[in-house]
Design an enzyme around this catalytic site. Structure first.
Site, short mmCIF file in Angstrom:
data_model
loop_
_atom_site.label_atom_id
_atom_site.label_comp_id
_atom_site.label_asym_id
_atom_site.label_seq_id
_atom_site.Cartn_x
_atom_site.Cartn_y
_atom_site.Cartn_z
N GLN A 1197 8.61 10.12 1.69
CA GLN A 1197 7.21 9.92 2.08
C GLN A 1197 6.49 11.26 2.25
O GLN A 1197 5.34 11.41 1.88
CB GLN A 1197 7.13 9.14 3.40
CG GLN A 1197 7.45 7.66 3.26
CD GLN A 1197 6.46 6.96 2.35
OE1 GLN A 1197 5.30 6.86 2.65
NE2 GLN A 1197 6.93 6.51 1.20
N GLU A 1264 1.32 8.63 6.29
CA GLU A 1264 0.06 9.31 5.99
C GLU A 1264 -0.05 10.80 6.35
O GLU A 1264 -0.70 11.54 5.63
CB GLU A 1264 -1.08 8.57 6.71
CG GLU A 1264 -1.30 7.16 6.21
CD GLU A 1264 -2.28 6.44 7.11
OE1 GLU A 1264 -1.92 6.16 8.27
OE2 GLU A 1264 -3.39 6.15 6.66
#
Ligand SMILES: Cc1cc2nc3c(=O)[nH]c(=O)nc-3n(C[C@H](O)[C@H](O)[C@H](O)COP(=O)(O)OP(=O)(O)OC[C@H]3O[C@@H](n4cnc5c(N)ncnc54)[C@H](O)[C@@H]3O)c2cc1C
Ligand code: FES
Ligand code: FES
Length: 1348
Positions: A1197, A1264
């Site tokens: 990620q 994020e």
């Protein structure tokens, strides 16, 4: 045969080819069918994916094998199935991802290694990656790393950041077989260290590559080719006839009688025109079976190369010739070899032909300027005879047109040997280093008499500066007969600058940059020529050094994480780098995405009709013509909607189908349903809408401000007393930055399949959505039926990134209306261009700031105004504003801070949520003014950062107490890992030693709030079922989109139930099993759903406790059976009531986030100041994610988000026409980061010894936060640009907008070639508009903002 019937139903041949070793005989093949649609729809081989349909993404990569009787050799090459016409495959063998391995038989080592090295997240790109790599290995079982990066250059991945894919593939390299050691990051030295941290995968487990297991080329095809059947093949389709002759005479006759019929070769030029521009050729002539087009003939002058050879083949032929002939004779060959390497991707070069490239006559063809400068010519044939035509200025007339007659066929191309004293070079600059059409491209040749520096002949051609390849005639005339020296060149630059006066309205824009490039390339040529003259002993020594290319060698990278504690049970998977649970299925092509669901009986396809006007009344929608077309069933309009045609967000209504008015190009007006995709698409383009334009559409921020066109409420957040602080500070600086928007470019476009169950209004919806509940509720309202009749199913998404949270439900509503009205299953899968046009993306932001600071760098006040270009509907724009303001501090304690944010309502497609949700824009503004402060004070930016960073117990600007300890730890660790201070000195030294190349260094922190500030969204539920065989099925509210939430949830269930991971399965997300869910977003998916699953598992574990106590040694299976005997329920729901976050915007305080994820990133870049090209040399990222649940997924990620951020800040540029049309609607125009953009050394370190009491097992959300850290590359570029500007005496703050594309970088460097340009003035309409155009600077920012 001269004339050909073009009607459907005429006699047609049988197409014969093989797919995965099986013979395919296709009787009624339609020439418009591509291999991709045939594989997916006819053969049901859905492993090959649709990503763009234009050869730009690689998702559809397959291997094609052919036998050439001439050299009795079998050739294997990778190709894009989306551009391969099925008819072209007669006699070929196609291998797809399903053909190389499967879980039912054995998986192929490439599939295994990409999966186990964590190279597959959402998996949508994986089959394409696998096939590119497989084809490489088929031709070269021990490739070099360079071979691998070349093979993968045309395969885009939006999730991974490429590092794990490269790591997987490099295990096949000979030189990588000793790679249990890593290089010291940033050292630049060859010194290596033992890797003492645990590894993310174990190479020793990997299957060896055993080529005896590969499918053999079908002997039948060899026989077929050897028999060299002279039979012409003809295939008739609905609209197109295909004819494929074998004899040149017949080809000539055919072309003579049908001069307008194109010669189809690689189809890389014809194909995109057919797909994207709707061009129909009633007859196409395939010439790939005509042997004269595939001959190589050597003469004393040079080599005649058949026009039918693909660019890859031409490259191989030229390489062979280079080995055969002395260097002096192969100057042109070498320039062509280099240039061909830059054309498109490997897949494109493997099919695109030399003749096709020349005859496509693209203005920015890479081949033509070099061929022309090199005095090449073509040999042509037509019924009138043969002739030789020079490839010179007269040859290229305009875009797509040459001097050849329409019936003329190019048979071969003469590539001359170079003469003694001749120097040939090619240069190009493109928006991305690889797999991108050039902005400007050039071929340059100069000839000197032996032993002299006086120019005997010179030829310079450019592409990309007008409608066709152009010769710099005047410049050449100015150079000829003069000595090659600085004086001549100075003269030449002046002439060249005048020779190409580009209009600011030139298609593609960037006029100033293009002109600069022509000068830069001439300068680069100058340096090369001086070098060569030096080598020829014509000049003494070179005054100027040749410019070395930017570095490109990918290093081994490091991934550091903390191993699980010693006491942890071996079977407990939490904290271990477990592979993504679907990775193997994804790598074998078995993973099912929405459009892979088999066709349902009677299924229809839905195509959308969108507005072509930005602001207009709809006067009439004429569907009569569309309804008459073959296969069309119905047209769906607003009036057909049985329930609501609107949805309401933030108090604003948005129409599902436009009723009487449209407010952007791309707004959906109606939809056509037909029996096939092709029919639906054709009918959609036949719908005729009459508009009456409404006055003055609004496109820019300036327009919106002028017309007070906003979505309310505006938001403001303030602490301290900003005005007073400005009065007391020692220095004040004002500035501005524009941060462009971003397209999600999830590899799987928006997709759904709606099935009417046929009873009491029940519907089943398979949809690629991050928020199934919102689809369910929206469809229920649209159809006016209760939500309990609608079940939404999400198996997996091929990427989401925020783009499948809100927009998907509108598309699902329209598809559901069609299913309801026709009572048939309806599928809707957007084409890439439609998806990009309709669904919006990240909000483009204009940030204006005023910052007050002391001479020691302490910032005491900042006043920031932010405008977003929200588009025509509010969507999530207000929430984005809020998150922007909540992150205005980033990592800094600015005592007097004011942020004011406004969402501008414009006539562009509405923007929506996107990974980071405003934080990447907000934090970029802050970091930009920190750089400015550093430049004003002439003090390194990292010192300004440290001076202002939160320290000790701190209070945010919305009055939340927190400890920045881990933020500071990340920062310090990052400085250490990247040897920041050492690199700073090295970078400065490099910059002193290099005039035209500069290095830049930057280190950036991030503090990111996890979860939703809207408390209601912080909840989740789950359902856990234990079956009597002991297997466990978990369903939860999250959706799997590549982030690995299902894998992490399986780890949680495994730990809580004390069972092996293999017993836990997650099939899908389903609103019938888990209702009332919230989106998988805000980096909160695992936090919330992990807790819900934990809760359910604990309930079940407790229920089994009495049995366990009775039989402590009983197996899990025996416990389960006993529970059933004892009538204990083995199904439990779990629920997590998340934190009660809130934000009071009136009081400007609250508690919007339960915790923060921290990180820091250091990047070093190297920049070519002459072209704006750059390379990220090193990246070191340190992130605090608490105790990682799964380090491989978390690192994945981090890397993926970083690369997406790198794309946002340096590559991805959306362009709109003056009428509000999005130009950038595919990977050819919109550049995502590719393998070539990966940092050469890409290291990730998870901060050790970090704990987080607010999330499951002390972990932290990570989806994020790191996206913003991609800006470190942007700021490193800015650092390098500052060094370049110093060379011309420019110091102090300067503006560089995001994305820092090569044109912006190059112009900001202010080299002598960018300065002194006389730009065309006067009245013109620019090709593209600046949607972030700011209000005039002489107007006070305050006049635009009145809060409440
Ligand atoms: C994704 C993508 C990226 C690309 N990137 C680049 C790039 O970076 N640089 C670059 O230069 N190009 C690039 N191209 C363009 C590509 O190189 C050309 O499309 C290709 O070379 C055309 O060859 P083809 O065999 O596919 O031609 P086709 O599409 O089959 O035919 C193209 C045209 O040429 C005519 N033609 C073909 N052969 C002959 C012949 N022997 N005699 C007479 N007419 C003939 C046809 O009639 C037709 O009009 C790219 C294309 C794509 C799709
Ligand atoms: S789908 Fe073929 S390259 Fe994108
Ligand atoms: S894994 Fe590559 S696009 Fe998702």
């Amino acid at each position: 045969m001269a004339e050909v019937k073009t009607s459907a139903g005429a006699e047609t041949d049988t197409l014969c080819f093989f797919v995965n070793g099986k013979k395919v005989l296709e009787k009624d093949v339609d020439p418009e069918t591509t291999l991709l649609s045939f594989l997916r729809q006819k053969l049901r081989l859905t492993g090959t994916k649709y990503g763009c349909g234009g050869g730009g993404c690689g998702a559809c990569t397959v291997m094609v094998s052919r036998y050439r009787p001439a050299d009795k050799t079998i050739y294997h090459y990778s190709a894009n199935a989306c551009l391969l016409p099925l008819c072209q495959l007669h006699g070929a063998a196609v291998t797809t991802v399903e053909g190389i391995g499967s879980t039912k038989t054995r998986i192929h080592p490439v599939q295994e290694r990409i999966a186990k090295s964590h190279g597959s997240q959402c998996g949508f790109c994986t089959p394409g990656m696998v096939m590119s790599m497989y084809t490489l290995l088929r031709n070269n079982p021990q490739p070099s790393l360079e071979d691998i990066t070349q093979a993968l250059a045309g395969n885009l991945c939006r999730c991974t950041g490429y590092r794990p894919i490269i790591d997987a593939c490099r295990t096949f390299c000979q030189e990588a077989n000793c790679c249990q050691v890593n290089r010291i990051p940033n050292s630049g030295s060859e010194k290596e260290i033992k890797n003492e941290t645990p590894l993310l995968f174990d190479k020793s487990e990997f299957l060896p590559l055993d080529q005896t297991q590969d499918l053999i080329f079908p002997p039948e095809l060899i026989l077929m080719a050897e028999r060299s059947s002279l039979q012409t093949l003809i295939f008739h389709g609905e609209r197109v006839t295909w004819i494929s002759p074998v004899l040149l005479e017949e080809l000539v006759q055919l072309k003579t009688s049908n001069p307008q019929a194109p010669l189809i070769m690689g189809n890389t030029s014809i194909g995109p025109a057919v797909t994207f521009k709707g061009i129909v050729h009633p007859l196409v002539i395939s010439s790939i079976r005509v042997k004269e087009l595939f001959e190589v003939t050597e003469t004393t002058h040079g080599v005649w190369v058949g026009a039918g050879f693909t660019l890859s083949e031409v490259r191989a032929i030229l390489k062979k010739l280079c080995r055969q002939f002395p260097e002096a004779k192969t100057e042109l060959f070498r320039a062509l070899i280099q240039q061909i390497g830059n054309v498109g991707s490997q897949q494109i070069r493997n099919v695109a032909t030399l003749g096709g490239n020349i005859m496509s006559a693209y203005p920015n063809s890479d081949m033509n300027p070099v061929l022309a400068a090199g005095n090449c010519s073509v040999s042509t044939i037509c019924s009138g005879g043969q002739r030789e035509v020079p490839l010179n200025q007269e040859f290229f007339l305009t875009f797509g047109e040459t001097v050849l007659k329409p019936e003329e066929i190019v048979v071969s191309v003469l590539i001359p040997f170079s003469r003694k004293g001749e120097i040939v070079r090619a240069f190009r600059q493109a928006p991305r280093k690889e797999s991108a059409f050039a902005t400007v491209t050039t071929g340059m040749r100069v000839l000197f008499s032996e032993g002299f520096r006086v120019v005997e002949d010179v030829s310079i051609y450019f592409g990309g500066i007008g409608p066709t390849t152009a010769r710099a005639t005047k410049t050449c005339a100015a150079i000829i007969a003069r000595p090659w020296n600085d004086e001549t060149l100075r003269w030449a630059y002046d002439i060249l600058m005048k020779e190409f006066q580009l209009s600011p309205a030139i298609p593609g824009g960037k006029a100033e940059f293009r002109r600069t490039l022509t000068l830069s390339f001439l300068f680069k040529f100058h340096l090369e020529v001086l070098q060569s003259l030096g080598k020829m002993n014509v000049i003494e020594d070179t005054v100027l050094k040749k410019m070395e290319p930017l570095p490109r060698e990918i290093q081994l990278s490091q991934q550091e994480y903390q191993d699980v504690s010693e006491g942890q049970r071996d079977e407990d998977p939490v904290g271990r780098p477990i592979m993504h649970s679907s990775a193997i299925s994804q790598a074998t092509g078995e993973a099912i995405y929405c459009d892979d669901i088999p066709q349902i009986d009677g299924e229809l396809f839905l195509a959308l009709v969108t507005s072509s006007r930005a602001h207009a009344k709809i006067i009439n929608v004429d569907v009569s013509h569309a309804l008459l077309l073959p296969g069309v069933v119905d047209v769906i309009r607003a009036k057909d909607i049985p329930g609501k045609n609107t949805r309401v967000i933030s108090g604003y209504e948005e129409e599902i189908l436009a009723g009487t008015q449209v407010s952007c190009i791309g707004q959906i007006v109606c939809a056509v349903v037909a029996d096939t995709r092709a029919h639906a698409k054709r009918a959609a383009s036949a719908v005729n809408i009459i508009y009456e334009d409404l006055p003055e559409p609004i496109f820019t921020i300036e327009d919106a401000i002028r017309r007070s066109s906003y979505f309310e409420p505006k938001r403001k957040l303030e602490r301290g007393n900003v005005e007073e602080a400005f009065r007391s500070v020692e220095m004040i600086h004002e500035g501005l930055i524009r941060i462009g928007g971003q397209e999600h470019f999830y590899m799987e476009t928006q997709s759904m399949l709606v099935l009417p169950v046929g009873e009491q209004g029940e519907f089943k919806i398979h949809v690629s959505s991050q928020w199934p509940t919102s689809v369910q509720i929206a469809v229920a309202e649209t159809l006016a039926i209760p939500a309990n009749r609608i079940s939404c199913h999400v198996k997996r998404l091929g990427g989401g990134f925020g783009g499948k949270v809100v927009k998907t439900s509108i598309l699902a509503c329209i598809t559901s209306v069609a299913a309801w009205k026709t009572n048939r299953a309806v599928r809707c899968v957007l084409e890439r261009g439609e998806d990009m046009l309709i669904t919006g993306g990240r909000h483009p932001v204009l940030g204006k700031y005023k910052v007050g600071f002391q001479k020691d760098g302490k910032i005491l006040a900042a006043d920031i105004q932010i405008w977003t270009n929200a588009g025509n509907a509010v969507d999530e724009s207000i929430f984005v504003l809020e998150k922007i303001l909540l992150h205005l501090d980033n990592a800094y304690n600015i005592p007097n801070l004011r942020g004011r944010a406004t969402a501008c309502r414009t006539n562009l497609p509405s923007n929506t949520s996107f990974r980071g949700f405003g934080v990447p824009q907000a934090a970029c503004i802050i970091e930009n003014f920190i750089i400015d402060v550093g430049l004003v004070l002439q003090c390194p930016a990292d010192q300004v950062r440290e001076r202002n960073m939160y320290k000790g117990p701190s209070l945010t600007h919305y009055k939340v107490e927190f400890s920045p300890e881990n933020l500071l730890r990340c920062w310090d660790e990052c400085k250490l890992k990247s040897d920041y201070c050492g690199r700073r000195i090295a970078v400065d030294t490099f910059n002193q030693q290099n005039r035209w190349k500069k290095r830049g260094l930057s280190i950036i922190p991030i503090k990111y709030g996890i979860g939703f500030s809207d408390s209601v969204m912080n909840q989740a539920a789950a359902l856990v079922n234990i079956y009597r065989d002991g297997s466990v099925l978990v369903t939860h509210a999250g959706t799997e989109m590549g982030q690995g939430v299902h894998t992490k949830i399986q780890q949680v269930a495994s730990r809580e139930l004390h069972i092996p991971l293999s017993k836990v399965y997650i099939s899908e997300s389903n609103t019938s099993a888990v209702p009332n869910t919230f989106p998988s977003a805000a980096s909160f998916g695992t936090d919330a759903n992990g807790m819900a699953v934990k809760n359910a598992c604990q309930t079940l574990y407790q229920r089994l406790e009495p049995i366990r106590q009775k039989n402590p040694k009983g197996t899990w299976e025996s416990l389960v059976l006993a529970a059933i005997e004892m009538k204990i329920s083995l199904s439990a729901t779990g629920y997590h009531r998340g934190p009660d976050c809130y934000m009071d915007w009136d009081k400007m305080e609250g508690h919007p986030y339960p915790y923060y994820t921290y990180g820091a990133c250091c990047c070093e870049v190297e920049l070519d100041c002459l072209t704006g090209d750059y390379r990220t040399v090193t990246t070191n990222i340190v992130v605090d994610i608490g105790k990682s649940l799964n380090p491989s997924l978390d690192i994945g990620q981090i890397e993926g988000a970083f690369m997406q951020g790198l794309g946002l800040y340096t590559l991805e540029e959306l362009k709109f026409s003056p009428t509000g049309l999005l130009y950038t609607r595919g990977p050819s125009q919109y550049k995502l980061p590719a393998v070539c953009d990966m940092p050469l050394s890409f290291n990730v370190y998870l901060l050790p010894d970090s704990y987080n009491p607010h999330a499951i097992y002390s972990s932290k959300g990570i989806g994020e936060p790191v996206l913003f850290l991609g800006s470190t590359v942007f700021f490193a570029i800015k650092d390098a640009v500052a060094a370049a500007r110093k060379e011309v005496g420019l110091t102090g703050p300067f503006s560089l907008d995001s994305p820092a594309t090569p044109d912006r970088i190059c112009l900001a460097c202010a080299s002598p070639f960018t300065q002194n340009q006389e730009n065309e003035t006067g009245c013109f309409q620019p090709w593209a508009i600046d949607i972030l155009k700011a209000p005039p600077s002489n107007v006070s920012v305050d006049s635009y903002f009145s809060n409440k």
